[in-house]
Design a protein around this motif. Structure first.
Motif, PDB file in Angstrom:
ATOM      1  N   GLY A   1      28.525  43.064  58.933  1.00  0.00           N
ATOM      2  CA  GLY A   1      28.844  41.667  58.706  1.00  0.00           C
ATOM      3  C   GLY A   1      30.321  41.349  58.933  1.00  0.00           C
ATOM      4  O   GLY A   1      31.100  42.210  59.373  1.00  0.00           O
ATOM      5  N   SER A   2      30.677  40.105  58.620  1.00  0.00           N
ATOM      6  CA  SER A   2      32.041  39.623  58.860  1.00  0.00           C
ATOM      7  C   SER A   2      32.583  38.903  57.627  1.00  0.00           C
ATOM      8  O   SER A   2      31.810  38.342  56.839  1.00  0.00           O
ATOM      9  N   LEU A   3      33.891  38.929  57.507  1.00  0.00           N
ATOM     10  CA  LEU A   3      34.608  38.151  56.512  1.00  0.00           C
ATOM     11  C   LEU A   3      35.913  37.679  57.122  1.00  0.00           C
ATOM     12  O   LEU A   3      36.469  38.346  58.002  1.00  0.00           O
ATOM     13  N   ARG A   4      36.411  36.561  56.638  1.00  0.00           N
ATOM     14  CA  ARG A   4      37.726  36.065  57.056  1.00  0.00           C
ATOM     15  C   ARG A   4      38.597  35.905  55.821  1.00  0.00           C
ATOM     16  O   ARG A   4      38.284  35.102  54.949  1.00  0.00           O
ATOM     17  N   LEU A   5      39.656  36.678  55.773  1.00  0.00           N
ATOM     18  CA  LEU A   5      40.617  36.578  54.686  1.00  0.00           C
ATOM     19  C   LEU A   5      41.722  35.597  55.059  1.00  0.00           C
ATOM     20  O   LEU A   5      42.121  35.516  56.222  1.00  0.00           O
ATOM     21  N   SER A   6      42.199  34.877  54.054  1.00  0.00           N
ATOM     22  CA  SER A   6      43.324  33.971  54.232  1.00  0.00           C
ATOM     23  C   SER A   6      44.426  34.351  53.251  1.00  0.00           C
ATOM     24  O   SER A   6      44.151  34.865  52.169  1.00  0.00           O
ATOM     25  N   CYS A   7      45.641  34.056  53.631  1.00  0.00           N
ATOM     26  CA  CYS A   7      46.789  34.291  52.757  1.00  0.00           C
ATOM     27  C   CYS A   7      47.717  33.094  52.895  1.00  0.00           C
ATOM     28  O   CYS A   7      48.337  32.893  53.949  1.00  0.00           O
ATOM     29  N   ALA A   8      47.779  32.295  51.839  1.00  0.00           N
ATOM     30  CA  ALA A   8      48.615  31.101  51.837  1.00  0.00           C
ATOM     31  C   ALA A   8      49.971  31.419  51.218  1.00  0.00           C
ATOM     32  O   ALA A   8      50.038  31.949  50.104  1.00  0.00           O
ATOM     33  N   ALA A   9      51.020  31.072  51.941  1.00  0.00           N
ATOM     34  CA  ALA A   9      52.380  31.384  51.497  1.00  0.00           C
ATOM     35  C   ALA A   9      53.103  30.119  51.040  1.00  0.00           C
ATOM     36  O   ALA A   9      52.902  29.042  51.604  1.00  0.00           O
ATOM     37  N   SER A  10      53.937  30.282  50.031  1.00  0.00           N
ATOM     38  CA  SER A  10      54.790  29.198  49.567  1.00  0.00           C
ATOM     39  C   SER A  10      56.097  29.783  49.058  1.00  0.00           C
ATOM     40  O   SER A  10      56.170  30.972  48.719  1.00  0.00           O
ATOM     41  N   GLY A  11      57.135  28.944  49.029  1.00  0.00           N
ATOM     42  CA  GLY A  11      58.417  29.391  48.514  1.00  0.00           C
ATOM     43  C   GLY A  11      59.268  30.142  49.517  1.00  0.00           C
ATOM     44  O   GLY A  11      60.312  30.693  49.147  1.00  0.00           O
TER      45      GLY A  11
ATOM     46  N   GLN B   1      55.313  32.868  46.698  1.00  0.00           N
ATOM     47  CA  GLN B   1      53.938  33.208  46.322  1.00  0.00           C
ATOM     48  C   GLN B   1      53.111  33.435  47.578  1.00  0.00           C
ATOM     49  O   GLN B   1      53.193  32.656  48.531  1.00  0.00           O
ATOM     50  N   LEU B   2      52.331  34.494  47.557  1.00  0.00           N
ATOM     51  CA  LEU B   2      51.339  34.774  48.583  1.00  0.00           C
ATOM     52  C   LEU B   2      49.997  34.871  47.870  1.00  0.00           C
ATOM     53  O   LEU B   2      49.851  35.683  46.949  1.00  0.00           O
ATOM     54  N   VAL B   3      49.051  34.050  48.295  1.00  0.00           N
ATOM     55  CA  VAL B   3      47.761  33.993  47.610  1.00  0.00           C
ATOM     56  C   VAL B   3      46.650  34.272  48.612  1.00  0.00           C
ATOM     57  O   VAL B   3      46.406  33.466  49.523  1.00  0.00           O
ATOM     58  N   GLU B   4      45.976  35.412  48.425  1.00  0.00           N
ATOM     59  CA  GLU B   4      44.857  35.785  49.286  1.00  0.00           C
ATOM     60  C   GLU B   4      43.556  35.176  48.792  1.00  0.00           C
ATOM     61  O   GLU B   4      43.379  34.960  47.591  1.00  0.00           O
ATOM     62  N   SER B   5      42.653  34.947  49.727  1.00  0.00           N
ATOM     63  CA  SER B   5      41.317  34.481  49.401  1.00  0.00           C
ATOM     64  C   SER B   5      40.363  34.916  50.508  1.00  0.00           C
ATOM     65  O   SER B   5      40.801  35.353  51.572  1.00  0.00           O
ATOM     66  N   GLY B   6      39.069  34.801  50.223  1.00  0.00           N
ATOM     67  CA  GLY B   6      38.077  35.086  51.248  1.00  0.00           C
ATOM     68  C   GLY B   6      37.364  36.411  51.112  1.00  0.00           C
ATOM     69  O   GLY B   6      36.451  36.710  51.885  1.00  0.00           O
ATOM     70  N   GLY B   7      37.757  37.205  50.128  1.00  0.00           N
ATOM     71  CA  GLY B   7      37.073  38.478  49.933  1.00  0.00           C
ATOM     72  C   GLY B   7      35.681  38.273  49.356  1.00  0.00           C
ATOM     73  O   GLY B   7      35.289  37.163  48.999  1.00  0.00           O
ATOM     74  N   GLY B   8      34.927  39.363  49.287  1.00  0.00           N
ATOM     75  CA  GLY B   8      33.585  39.285  48.729  1.00  0.00           C
ATOM     76  C   GLY B   8      32.759  40.489  49.089  1.00  0.00           C
ATOM     77  O   GLY B   8      33.283  41.508  49.553  1.00  0.00           O
ATOM     78  N   LEU B   9      31.463  40.363  48.865  1.00  0.00           N
ATOM     79  CA  LEU B   9      30.501  41.428  49.147  1.00  0.00           C
ATOM     80  C   LEU B   9      29.757  41.084  50.431  1.00  0.00           C
ATOM     81  O   LEU B   9      29.243  39.970  50.583  1.00  0.00           O
ATOM     82  N   VAL B  10      29.688  42.036  51.346  1.00  0.00           N
ATOM     83  CA  VAL B  10      29.027  41.810  52.629  1.00  0.00           C
ATOM     84  C   VAL B  10      28.312  43.097  53.036  1.00  0.00           C
ATOM     85  O   VAL B  10      28.742  44.196  52.667  1.00  0.00           O
ATOM     86  N   GLN B  11      27.247  42.957  53.784  1.00  0.00           N
ATOM     87  CA  GLN B  11      26.530  44.131  54.274  1.00  0.00           C
ATOM     88  C   GLN B  11      27.257  44.721  55.485  1.00  0.00           C
ATOM     89  O   GLN B  11      27.978  44.007  56.200  1.00  0.00           O
ATOM     90  N   ALA B  12      27.029  45.988  55.693  1.00  0.00           N
ATOM     91  CA  ALA B  12      27.604  46.645  56.866  1.00  0.00           C
ATOM     92  C   ALA B  12      27.195  45.897  58.134  1.00  0.00           C
ATOM     93  O   ALA B  12      26.040  45.477  58.274  1.00  0.00           O
TER      94      ALA B  12
END
Length: 123
Positions: free
Chosen positions: A16-26, A3-14
């Motif tokens: 701006g910054s975001l940090r995505l994460s992807c947690a792996a298992s298995g 399983q790969l599970v992404e998180s951290g997305g969203g709405l941001v103004q031009a």
């Protein structure tokens, strides 16, 4: 079961910054190079960034200097730090585990995929 599970997305103004994460298992995370791809509406899935098992990084020209891929093997997690975001960065972002065969910019060379996380950049 991998399983790969992404998180951290969203709405941001031009700008701006975001940090995505992807947690792996298995899977033995440290044994896999990892990549980030994105798919904008009406467009094909496209390469964003890749990190090798040893931490060497590669980027698409469109994000070079703005995005940073990193990994924490102790946490089985890969990250994508996105700065100076632009409206054209709007897409669903996916993390993926590379099979180790073929080009790392090709989506078909990745064997495991997450479900994706939406990033929307407003102007």
């Amino acid at each position: 079961q991998v399983q790969l599970v992404e998180s951290g997305g969203g709405l941001v103004q031009a700008g701006g910054s975001l940090r995505l994460s992807c947690a792996a298992s298995g899977l033995t995370f440290a044994n896999y190079a990892m990549g980030w791809f994105r798919q904008a509406p009406g467009k094909e899935n496209s390469f964003v960034a890749h990190i090798t098992r040893s931490g060497t990084t590669y980027y698409a020209n469109s994000v070079k200097g703005r995005f940073t891929i990193s990994r924490d093997n102790a946490k089985n997690t890969v990250y994508l730090q996105m700065n100076s975001l632009k409206p054209e960065d709007t897409a669903v972002y996916y993390c993926a585990a590379w099979t180790g065969i073929g080009g790392y910019t090709e989506a078909r060379r990745y064997g495991y995929w997450g479900q994706g996380t939406q990033v929307t950049v407003s102007s």
